[in-house]
Design a protein around this motif. Sequence first.
Motif, PDB file in Angstrom:
ATOM      1  N   LEU A 166       0.846  -1.123  -0.116  1.00 34.77           N
ATOM      2  CA  LEU A 166       0.087  -0.013  -0.175  1.00 34.77           C
ATOM      3  C   LEU A 166       0.684   1.417   0.181  1.00 34.77           C
ATOM      4  O   LEU A 166       1.872   1.182   0.408  1.00 34.77           O
ATOM      5  CB  LEU A 166      -0.985   0.096   1.256  1.00 34.77           C
ATOM      6  CG  LEU A 166      -1.882  -0.986   1.209  1.00 34.77           C
ATOM      7  CD1 LEU A 166      -2.905  -1.308   2.559  1.00 34.77           C
ATOM      8  CD2 LEU A 166      -2.788  -0.984   0.081  1.00 34.77           C
ATOM      9  N   ASP A 167       0.310   2.339  -0.368  1.00 37.38           N
ATOM     10  CA  ASP A 167       0.991   3.724  -0.526  1.00 37.38           C
ATOM     11  C   ASP A 167       1.506   4.165   0.798  1.00 37.38           C
ATOM     12  O   ASP A 167       2.738   4.803   0.566  1.00 37.38           O
ATOM     13  CB  ASP A 167      -0.101   4.411  -1.095  1.00 37.38           C
ATOM     14  CG  ASP A 167      -0.660   4.282  -2.461  1.00 37.38           C
ATOM     15  OD1 ASP A 167       0.161   3.649  -3.323  1.00 37.38           O
ATOM     16  OD2 ASP A 167      -1.616   4.707  -2.663  1.00 37.38           O
ATOM     17  N   GLY A 168       0.931   3.832   1.758  1.00 32.33           N
ATOM     18  CA  GLY A 168       1.535   4.439   3.184  1.00 32.33           C
ATOM     19  C   GLY A 168       2.779   3.822   3.477  1.00 32.33           C
ATOM     20  O   GLY A 168       3.342   4.804   3.927  1.00 32.33           O
ATOM     21  N   ARG A 169       3.131   2.718   3.408  1.00 34.59           N
ATOM     22  CA  ARG A 169       4.428   2.161   3.374  1.00 34.59           C
ATOM     23  C   ARG A 169       5.364   2.718   2.686  1.00 34.59           C
ATOM     24  O   ARG A 169       6.462   3.346   3.525  1.00 34.59           O
ATOM     25  CB  ARG A 169       4.565   0.620   3.339  1.00 34.59           C
ATOM     26  CG  ARG A 169       5.759   0.098   3.626  1.00 34.59           C
ATOM     27  CD  ARG A 169       5.775  -1.604   3.267  1.00 34.59           C
ATOM     28  NE  ARG A 169       5.786  -1.697   1.984  1.00 34.59           N
ATOM     29  CZ  ARG A 169       6.781  -1.397   0.829  1.00 34.59           C
ATOM     30  NH1 ARG A 169       7.991  -0.986   1.523  1.00 34.59           N
ATOM     31  NH2 ARG A 169       6.553  -1.723  -0.012  1.00 34.59           N
ATOM     32  N   LYS A 170       5.534   3.088   1.495  1.00 33.51           N
ATOM     33  CA  LYS A 170       6.215   3.943   0.738  1.00 33.51           C
ATOM     34  C   LYS A 170       6.499   5.414   1.072  1.00 33.51           C
ATOM     35  O   LYS A 170       7.398   5.786   1.115  1.00 33.51           O
ATOM     36  CB  LYS A 170       5.985   3.800  -0.651  1.00 33.51           C
ATOM     37  CG  LYS A 170       5.911   2.278  -1.110  1.00 33.51           C
ATOM     38  CD  LYS A 170       5.566   2.022  -2.511  1.00 33.51           C
ATOM     39  CE  LYS A 170       4.090   1.371  -2.494  1.00 33.51           C
ATOM     40  NZ  LYS A 170       3.387   0.901  -3.735  1.00 33.51           N
ATOM     41  N   VAL A 171       5.084   5.929   1.440  1.00 37.61           N
ATOM     42  CA  VAL A 171       5.335   7.253   1.963  1.00 37.61           C
ATOM     43  C   VAL A 171       5.806   7.365   3.237  1.00 37.61           C
ATOM     44  O   VAL A 171       6.679   8.073   3.260  1.00 37.61           O
ATOM     45  CB  VAL A 171       3.833   7.910   1.807  1.00 37.61           C
ATOM     46  CG1 VAL A 171       3.778   9.312   2.476  1.00 37.61           C
ATOM     47  CG2 VAL A 171       3.346   7.907   0.695  1.00 37.61           C
ATOM     48  N   LEU A 172       5.586   6.351   4.024  1.00 33.89           N
ATOM     49  CA  LEU A 172       6.369   6.483   5.497  1.00 33.89           C
ATOM     50  C   LEU A 172       7.771   6.331   5.373  1.00 33.89           C
ATOM     51  O   LEU A 172       8.461   6.985   5.910  1.00 33.89           O
ATOM     52  CB  LEU A 172       5.935   5.567   6.372  1.00 33.89           C
ATOM     53  CG  LEU A 172       6.194   5.405   7.828  1.00 33.89           C
ATOM     54  CD1 LEU A 172       5.970   6.603   8.531  1.00 33.89           C
ATOM     55  CD2 LEU A 172       5.773   4.223   8.624  1.00 33.89           C
ATOM     56  N   SER A 173       8.126   5.347   4.601  1.00 31.79           N
ATOM     57  CA  SER A 173       9.652   5.138   4.160  1.00 31.79           C
ATOM     58  C   SER A 173      10.362   6.266   3.807  1.00 31.79           C
ATOM     59  O   SER A 173      11.425   6.732   3.908  1.00 31.79           O
ATOM     60  CB  SER A 173       9.790   4.120   3.232  1.00 31.79           C
ATOM     61  OG  SER A 173      11.114   3.699   2.858  1.00 31.79           O
ATOM     62  N   TRP A 174       9.617   7.394   2.914  1.00 32.15           N
ATOM     63  CA  TRP A 174      10.236   8.529   2.415  1.00 32.15           C
ATOM     64  C   TRP A 174      10.404   9.437   3.298  1.00 32.15           C
ATOM     65  O   TRP A 174      11.390  10.276   3.375  1.00 32.15           O
ATOM     66  CB  TRP A 174       9.423   8.799   0.977  1.00 32.15           C
ATOM     67  CG  TRP A 174       9.589  10.221   0.536  1.00 32.15           C
ATOM     68  CD1 TRP A 174      10.739  10.782   0.344  1.00 32.15           C
ATOM     69  CD2 TRP A 174       8.256  10.917   0.542  1.00 32.15           C
ATOM     70  NE1 TRP A 174      10.546  12.059  -0.237  1.00 32.15           N
ATOM     71  CE2 TRP A 174       9.083  12.235  -0.042  1.00 32.15           C
ATOM     72  CE3 TRP A 174       7.013  11.050   0.665  1.00 32.15           C
ATOM     73  CZ2 TRP A 174       8.237  13.367  -0.128  1.00 32.15           C
ATOM     74  CZ3 TRP A 174       6.374  12.321   0.229  1.00 32.15           C
ATOM     75  CH2 TRP A 174       7.116  13.404  -0.036  1.00 32.15           C
ATOM     76  N   ASN A 175       9.213   9.787   3.975  1.00 30.58           N
ATOM     77  CA  ASN A 175       9.004  11.061   4.636  1.00 30.58           C
ATOM     78  C   ASN A 175       7.790  10.787   5.907  1.00 30.58           C
ATOM     79  O   ASN A 175       6.622  10.981   5.466  1.00 30.58           O
ATOM     80  CB  ASN A 175       8.560  12.438   3.779  1.00 30.58           C
ATOM     81  CG  ASN A 175       8.655  13.530   4.426  1.00 30.58           C
ATOM     82  OD1 ASN A 175       8.188  13.597   5.928  1.00 30.58           O
ATOM     83  ND2 ASN A 175       8.901  14.568   3.702  1.00 30.58           N
ATOM     84  N   PRO A 176       8.275  10.679   7.061  1.00 24.40           N
ATOM     85  CA  PRO A 176       7.363  10.460   8.137  1.00 24.40           C
ATOM     86  C   PRO A 176       6.460  11.454   8.536  1.00 24.40           C
ATOM     87  O   PRO A 176       5.288  11.315   8.613  1.00 24.40           O
ATOM     88  CB  PRO A 176       8.228   9.874   9.357  1.00 24.40           C
ATOM     89  CG  PRO A 176       9.535   9.430   8.840  1.00 24.40           C
ATOM     90  CD  PRO A 176       9.640  10.301   7.239  1.00 24.40           C
ATOM     91  N   ALA A 177       6.799  12.541   8.201  1.00 23.52           N
ATOM     92  CA  ALA A 177       5.870  13.760   8.247  1.00 23.52           C
ATOM     93  C   ALA A 177       4.801  13.780   7.262  1.00 23.52           C
ATOM     94  O   ALA A 177       3.754  14.078   7.658  1.00 23.52           O
ATOM     95  CB  ALA A 177       6.817  15.114   8.400  1.00 23.52           C
ATOM     96  N   ALA A 178       5.099  13.650   5.867  1.00 27.69           N
ATOM     97  CA  ALA A 178       4.284  13.671   5.054  1.00 27.69           C
ATOM     98  C   ALA A 178       3.193  12.351   5.210  1.00 27.69           C
ATOM     99  O   ALA A 178       1.973  12.729   4.983  1.00 27.69           O
ATOM    100  CB  ALA A 178       5.127  13.459   3.672  1.00 27.69           C
ATOM    101  N   PHE A 179       3.796  11.391   5.586  1.00 23.47           N
ATOM    102  CA  PHE A 179       2.897  10.483   6.032  1.00 23.47           C
ATOM    103  C   PHE A 179       2.025  10.725   7.251  1.00 23.47           C
ATOM    104  O   PHE A 179       0.690  10.396   6.969  1.00 23.47           O
ATOM    105  CB  PHE A 179       3.675   8.966   6.436  1.00 23.47           C
ATOM    106  CG  PHE A 179       2.950   7.935   7.100  1.00 23.47           C
ATOM    107  CD1 PHE A 179       1.926   7.045   6.341  1.00 23.47           C
ATOM    108  CD2 PHE A 179       2.555   7.785   8.373  1.00 23.47           C
ATOM    109  CE1 PHE A 179       1.271   6.245   7.010  1.00 23.47           C
ATOM    110  CE2 PHE A 179       1.670   6.707   8.870  1.00 23.47           C
ATOM    111  CZ  PHE A 179       1.283   6.134   8.436  1.00 23.47           C
ATOM    112  N   ALA A 180       2.358  11.240   8.154  1.00 27.25           N
ATOM    113  CA  ALA A 180       1.592  11.715   9.334  1.00 27.25           C
ATOM    114  C   ALA A 180       0.564  12.679   8.794  1.00 27.25           C
ATOM    115  O   ALA A 180      -0.766  12.558   9.125  1.00 27.25           O
ATOM    116  CB  ALA A 180       2.100  12.313  10.328  1.00 27.25           C
ATOM    117  N   MET A 181       0.839  13.487   8.065  1.00 30.50           N
ATOM    118  CA  MET A 181      -0.187  14.498   7.579  1.00 30.50           C
ATOM    119  C   MET A 181      -1.411  14.101   6.739  1.00 30.50           C
ATOM    120  O   MET A 181      -2.306  14.070   6.795  1.00 30.50           O
ATOM    121  CB  MET A 181       0.483  15.862   6.704  1.00 30.50           C
ATOM    122  CG  MET A 181       1.313  16.770   7.758  1.00 30.50           C
ATOM    123  SD  MET A 181       1.930  18.129   6.670  1.00 30.50           S
ATOM    124  CE  MET A 181       2.229  17.764   5.032  1.00 30.50           C
TER     125      MET A 181
END
Length: 195
Positions: A166-181
């Motif tokens: 899922l997208d969330g795993r890749k976004v979290l791996s890239w940028n935890p702040a972007a993931f949280a937002m």
Amino acid sequence: MLERIPLRERRDLLIAWLAISIAFTLAFMWGRRVELAVFVLYFVLSFVTVGVAFVLHELAHKFSAMRYGYWAEFQKDNVMLLVAVVMAALVGIVFAAPGATYIYGNVNRAENGRISAAGPITNLLLCIPFAILMLFGGGLIGIVGLVGLRVNAMIATFNMLPVGVLDGRKVLSWNPAAFAMLMAASLGVLIWSLF
């Protein structure tokens, strides 16, 4: 733009669109008496709202990847399409993972995170016009707005889960702040749409 979407990809998008429209129709009708007119109404509602949410989500991934110079194509997953329809019919829950947009090339973590974020961001942006329809449309237009808002919020929230492919795993791996937002925005809109 259409020339960048090969015939096989168009076919896969259409089949996935139909299958998840049926799944959402069954979920919306779950526990209710089945009447043809109501089924058709919910199917058309799902087809329009899920279609816009799903197709634009996947195309956002595709064209975001292409912006970085990669080729990307959506491929349906027949097993997951069947799971979505069967779960909706049996328990009224849509587990919509009808396939994925595959990126061809050596994508780095930042590019992969941004490409992955493009889908949920698209769904969150689509929540705006559907919320306007819901708040100011009234009648059938208001219902279309509510369903569109809810479906886009569900798709964004589900895809932002930081598990598997899922997208969330890749976004979290890239940028935890972007993931949280993105996760907070998706979950917030979903909760708001339920009330």
